[in-house]
Write an enzyme that holds these catalytic residues in place. Structure first.
Site, mmCIF file in Angstrom:
data_model
loop_
_atom_site.group_PDB
_atom_site.id
_atom_site.type_symbol
_atom_site.label_atom_id
_atom_site.label_comp_id
_atom_site.label_asym_id
_atom_site.label_seq_id
_atom_site.Cartn_x
_atom_site.Cartn_y
_atom_site.Cartn_z
ATOM 1 C CG LEU A 1 5.421 31.519 -28.813
ATOM 2 C CD1 LEU A 1 4.670 32.633 -28.097
ATOM 3 C CD2 LEU A 1 5.814 31.951 -30.210
ATOM 4 C CB THR B 1 8.662 24.689 -14.269
ATOM 5 O OG1 THR B 1 8.859 26.066 -14.610
ATOM 6 C CG2 THR B 1 9.731 24.244 -13.291
ATOM 7 C CG ASP C 1 16.297 33.170 -15.533
ATOM 8 O OD1 ASP C 1 17.512 33.195 -15.852
ATOM 9 O OD2 ASP C 1 15.481 32.374 -16.026
#
Length: 716
Positions: A15, A20, A135
Site C-alpha cells: 500500500l 523505515t 509530517d
C-alpha cells in the site's frame, strides 16, 4: 506470504513504502477482516529506542474517527520485526485522490469541505492530547468510504509524531520537503547549519500547503523546473513571500518570482468559500512563527467556516451562480451584505424569486426563514447589473503536447495532463449549460410575475371603468344635468364631463396593458423554445464519450510505464494510441468551444436583450399603474365634489318645496317638467351613488399602490 500470530499478508499487496517501513494490505486469520499492517525494516531499528516505540505510544493514546485506528502491535514469526496492525482504508490516500485526472484542478467544493472538516477534527484531537504530527501531507491522509457513500478522511503515519505542548520546542527534523516549514526545509533539505528550534505551528504550515493542494490540485510554491529540481528557489519563494500571499511561482528559468493572493480561476471552489478560506491560508503560511496563527485561532476560524450554511443565489442579470456562506442564526440583513460583497448589488436593490414565487425578505428576521436552496434550485436575484456570465480559463491552455518519440513515462504524464484538462472542460460544459437553464427558468418566472401584475392591474382598471360607466350612463342624471337655470347643475355637468375624460384615460390604460400581455406572451413562447433547445443539447454526452475513450488509453499508458520497454508491435500500438488520444482530445476541445462556449456566449447576448425588455416592461407597468392610481385619485375627488353639490341641491329643493306648499299652485305648463319631489329623490339617489363610487375608487387606489410596491421584475 508473511504473517504474525493473527494476521497474514502478501508482499505484492503493498500500500505504501517509506524510509523505515512498508505498509501492506493484510487479513485477520480467523475473521478474514481486511487490515493494514506497517512492517518496520532494519533501518528503523538503527534509531534510538525511544524513537522506535514513539509511534506505538502515540497511536495508543489516540482515539478519534479522523485518526487511523491501531488494533494491535505484533511481530513477524521469523525475523521478529515489529508490525503495527491498523485500520484499512480501501480508497487510498488524499494524494491518490488528487493524482486522479478528474481532480487535476482540485477537489469539488463539497469534497473539499469534507477534507477540511476531517483534517481539522483530527488535528484538534492531536492538540488536545499534546501531540505534534510533523509530517502532514496528502499522502498521510487516508480516505475511507462510509456506509452512506460519504468520504471519511483519517490522519495516519505517526512515525514522526511526538508529544509536544504549545509552548515547547523541538530541534529534530522530519517531514516531506514540499510540505516542510521553511525553517525545517533550510536544515533538512538545504543542509544549512542553524540552531532554530521548532514549535507546534510547523504542522500549521504543512496543513496550509495540504489544503492549498486539495483546493487547486497543485502545490502553492513552485520554482521553475519543480520543487525537487530547484531547491534554492523553492526556499526563496517560501521565505520571501509577502504577507497575505498564498502562493508563489517562477514561470521561467532565472525569472522573477510571482505572487498570488487568491486561488486560481481553475479552482472548483466558489468565490463564497474562497473568501473564507484565503485569509486562513495567508495566516498559516507565514514563515515567522511569531506572526503565524496558533492552533486556537486556526481551529476557531476553520470551525466558523464549517458551521456556516450555504445559500445558493443565481444573479439573473449577471447570469452567475453564487454560494453565500452565512451562519443560520444570522439575520437577512447580514445575508444581504454577504450577497452585496459577491455581486456588488446593494441590499436595497436586491429582489428575489424562489421556484417562481416572490420572496420578500425582511432584514430583521433570521436567515433560517430562507428556503433550502441547491445549485439547481437557487434563489433568483434581480439587480441592475449588466450580464457578464461565468469567468473561466479555457482548458485548451492547459493541454500539454506529446513528445514525438516513444517515452513511456513522458507519454503517461502528458496523457494525464490532457485528460485532466478534458475533465475540466466537462465540468465547465455542465456549468455553462446549467447557467443557460437557470437564465431561461428565471426569465420564465419573471414573465409569470409580470403577467400576474398585468392581470391584477387590468382587473382594477376594469372595475374602476365599470363604476364610472354605471355612474355616467343613467338617463335620469342627464335630465338633471340639462336644467340650465340652476348654476350648481352646470358645475355638476362639468364634473361629470371630467369623469368621462378619466374613463377614457382608464380605457387607454386597459388597452395598453392588454398589448403588454401580448408582448409578454410572445417572449414567453421564445423562452419555451430556447429551453427546449437547451434540453436537447448533447454536447455533454459527446465530451463524456471522448473522455471515456481517452481514459481507456490513459490506463494502458499507466500500465506501460511500469515496464522496462515495449516490443516492436506493442510500440506501434502505443504510437497509434497516442495519435488516437490526441485526435480525441482535439475533438473534445472542439465540441467544448463550438457547442458549449459559443452557444453560451450567444445565450448571454440574447439574455441581455431580454433583460432590457423585462426592464422596460416593468418600468412601463409602473407608469401605467401610476396613471391608473392618479385617475382613480382624481375621480375620487370629482365624485366627492359632485356628491357635495348634489347634497346642496337636494337641500335647496327641500327648502323650495316647503315654500311652494305655502304659495298658490302655479299655472299648468304646456310641457311637464320635473317636479321638485322628483328632483329631490333623484339628487338623493345620485348622492348615495357618488359616495359608493368614491369608496370603490379609494379601494382601487389602495390595490394600485400595493401593486407598485411589489417587485415585479428586475431592472437591468
Amino acid at each position: 506470504m508473511q504473517s504474525t500470530a493473527n494476521y497474514l499478508w502478501h508482499t505484492d499487496d503493498l500500500l505504501g513504502q517509506g524510509a523505515t517501513a512498508s505498509v501492506y494490505k493484510a487479513r485477520n486469520k480467523k475473521s478474514g477482516e481486511l487490515v493494514a499492517v506497517k512492517v518496520f525494516n532494519t533501518t528503523s531499528y538503527l534509531r534510538p529506542r525511544e524513537v522506535q516505540v514513539r509511534e506505538f505510544e502515540v497511536l495508543r493514546k489516540l482515539n478519534h474517527q479522523n485518526i487511523i485506528k491501531l488494533f494491535a502491535v505484533e511481530e513477524t514469526g521469523g525475523s521478529r520485526q515489529k508490525v503495527l496492525v491498523m485500520e484499512y482504508c480501501s480508497s487510498g490516500s488524499l494524494l491518490s485522490v488528487l493524482e486522479s485526472p478528474e481532480n487535476a484542478f482540485g477537489l469539488p467544493e463539497d469534497e473539499f469541505l469534507v477534507v477540511l472538516r476531517c483534517v481539522v477534527a483530527g488535528m484538534n484531537h492531536l492538540r488536545e492530547n499534546g501531540i505534534v504530527h510533523r509530517d502532514i501531507k496528502p499522502g498521510n491522509i487516508m480516505r475511507l468510504v462510509g456506509e452512506e457513500g460519504q468520504s471519511i478522511y483519517k490522519l495516519t503515519d505517526f512515525g514522526a509524531a511526538r508529544e509536544l505542548d504549545d509552548d515547547e520546542k523541538f530541534v529534530s527534523v522530519y517531514g516531506t520537503e514540499e510540505y516542510l516549514h521553511p525553517d525545517m526545509y533550510e536544515r533538512a533539505v538545504l543542509r544549512k547549519p542553524q540552531q532554530k528550534a521548532f514549535g507546534v505551528t510547523v504542522d500549521l504550515w504543512s496543513i496550509g500547503v495540504t489544503l492549498y493542494h486539495a483546493a487547486t490540485g497543485s502545490l502553492p510554491f513552485i520554482p521553475f523546473g519543480g520543487p525537487r529540481r530547484n531547491k534554492e528557489i523553492m526556499y526563496r519563494i517560501t521565505t520571501e513571500k509577502p504577507a497575505g500571499a498564498i502562493a508563489g511561482a517562477q514561470r521561467r528559468e532565472n525569472g522573477p518570482l510571482e505572487w498570488s493572493y487568491t486561488l486560481p480561476i481553475t479552482c472548483q471552489l466558489s468565490l463564497g468559500l474562497q473568501s473564507q478560506l484565503v485569509p486562513i491560508l495567508a495566516n498559516i503560511l507565514e514563515v515567522e512563527q511569531a506572526k503565524c496563527w496558533g492552533f486556537d485561532q486556526f481551529f476557531a476560524e476553520t470551525s466558523d467556516i464549517l458551521q456556516r450554511v450555504v445559500i445558493h443565489v443565481f444573479s439573473l442579470s449577471q447570469a452567475v451562480l453564487h454560494h453565500v456562506y452565512i451562519h443560520a442564526h444570522n439575520t437577512i440583513a447580514i445575508f444581504q451584505e454577504a450577497v452585496h460583497k459577491q455581486t456588488s448589488v446593494a441590499p436595497q436593490h436586491q429582489e428575489y424569486l424562489f421556484e417562481g414565487h416572490l420572496c420578500v425578505l425582511e432584514p430583521s428576521i433570521s436567515a433560517q426563514h430562507i428556503a433550502h436552496t441547491t445549485a439547481s434550485s437557487p434563489l433568483t436575484l434581480f439587480s441592475t447589473a449588466i450580464p457578464k456570465g461565468l469567468a473561466f480559463r479555457d482548458p485548451a491552455l492547459d493541454v500539454p503536447k506529446f513528445v514525438p518519440k516513444v517515452d513511456l513515462q513522458a507519454d503517461y504524464n502528458t496523457a494525464k495532463g490532457v485528460l485532466g484538462a478534458g475533465y475540466q472542460a466537462l465540468r465547465l460544459a455542465r456549468v455553462l449549460l446549467d447557467g443557460q437553464e437557470l437564465m431561461l427558468r428565471g426569465l420564465h418566472w419573471v414573465m409569470e410575475v409580470l403577467q400576474a401584475t398585468c392581470r391584477r392591474t387590468l382587473e382594477v382598471v376594469r372595475t374602476s371603468l365599470l363604476y364610472l360607466s354605471s355612474s355616467l350612463g343613467t338617463e335620469r342624471s342627464s335630465s338633471v344635468a340639462g336644467t340650465p337655470e340652476i348654476q350648481e347643475l352646470k358645475v355638476a355637468a362639468e364634473l361629470r364631463s371630467r369623469l368621462r375624460t378619466l374613463a377614457e384615460v382608464l380605457s387607454r390604460c386597459s388597452q395598453n396593458i392588454t398589448e403588454t400581455q401580448e408582448s409578454l406572451s410572445s417572449l414567453s413562447q421564445e423562452l419555451v423554445k430556447s429551453r427546449d433547445q437547451v434540453h436537447e443539447d448533447r454536447s455533454i454526452q459527446q465530451i463524456q464519450c471522448c473522455l471515456d475513450k481517452m481514459n481507456f488509453i490513459y490506463k494502458q499508458f499507466k500500465k506501460s510505464r511500469m515496464r522496462p520497454g515495449l516490443g516492436y508491435n506493442e510500440e506501434q500500438i502505443h504510437k497509434l494510441d497516442k495519435m488516437n488520444f490526441s485526435h480525441l482530445a482535439k475533438r473534445l476541445l472542439q465540441v467544448f468551444q463550438e457547442e458549449c462556449v459559443q452557444k453560451y456566449q450567444a445565450s448571454l447576448v440574447v439574455h441581455g436583450k431580454r433583460m432590457r425588455v423585462v426592464h422596460e416592461t416593468r418600468k412601463h407597468l409602473r407608469l401605467v399603474g401610476c396613471s391608473v392610481a392618479a385617475c382613480n385619485t382624481e375621480a375620487q375627488g370629482v365624485q366627492e365634489s359632485l356628491s357635495k353639490i348634489l347634497e346642496e341641491l337636494s337641500h335647496q329643493l327641500l327648502q323650495d318645496r316647503a315654500k311652494g306648499a305655502q304659495a298658490s299652485p302655479p299655472p299648468t305648463a304646456p310641457y311637464p317638467s320635473p317636479t321638485p319631489k322628483d328632483l329631490l329623490l333623484h339628487m338623493q339617489e345620485l348622492c348615495e351613488g357618488m359616495k359608493l363610487l368614491a369608496s370603490d375608487l379609494l379601494d382601487n387606489n389602495r390595490i394600485i399602490e400595493r401593486l407598485n410596491r411589489v417587485p415585479a421584475a428586475p431592472d437591468v
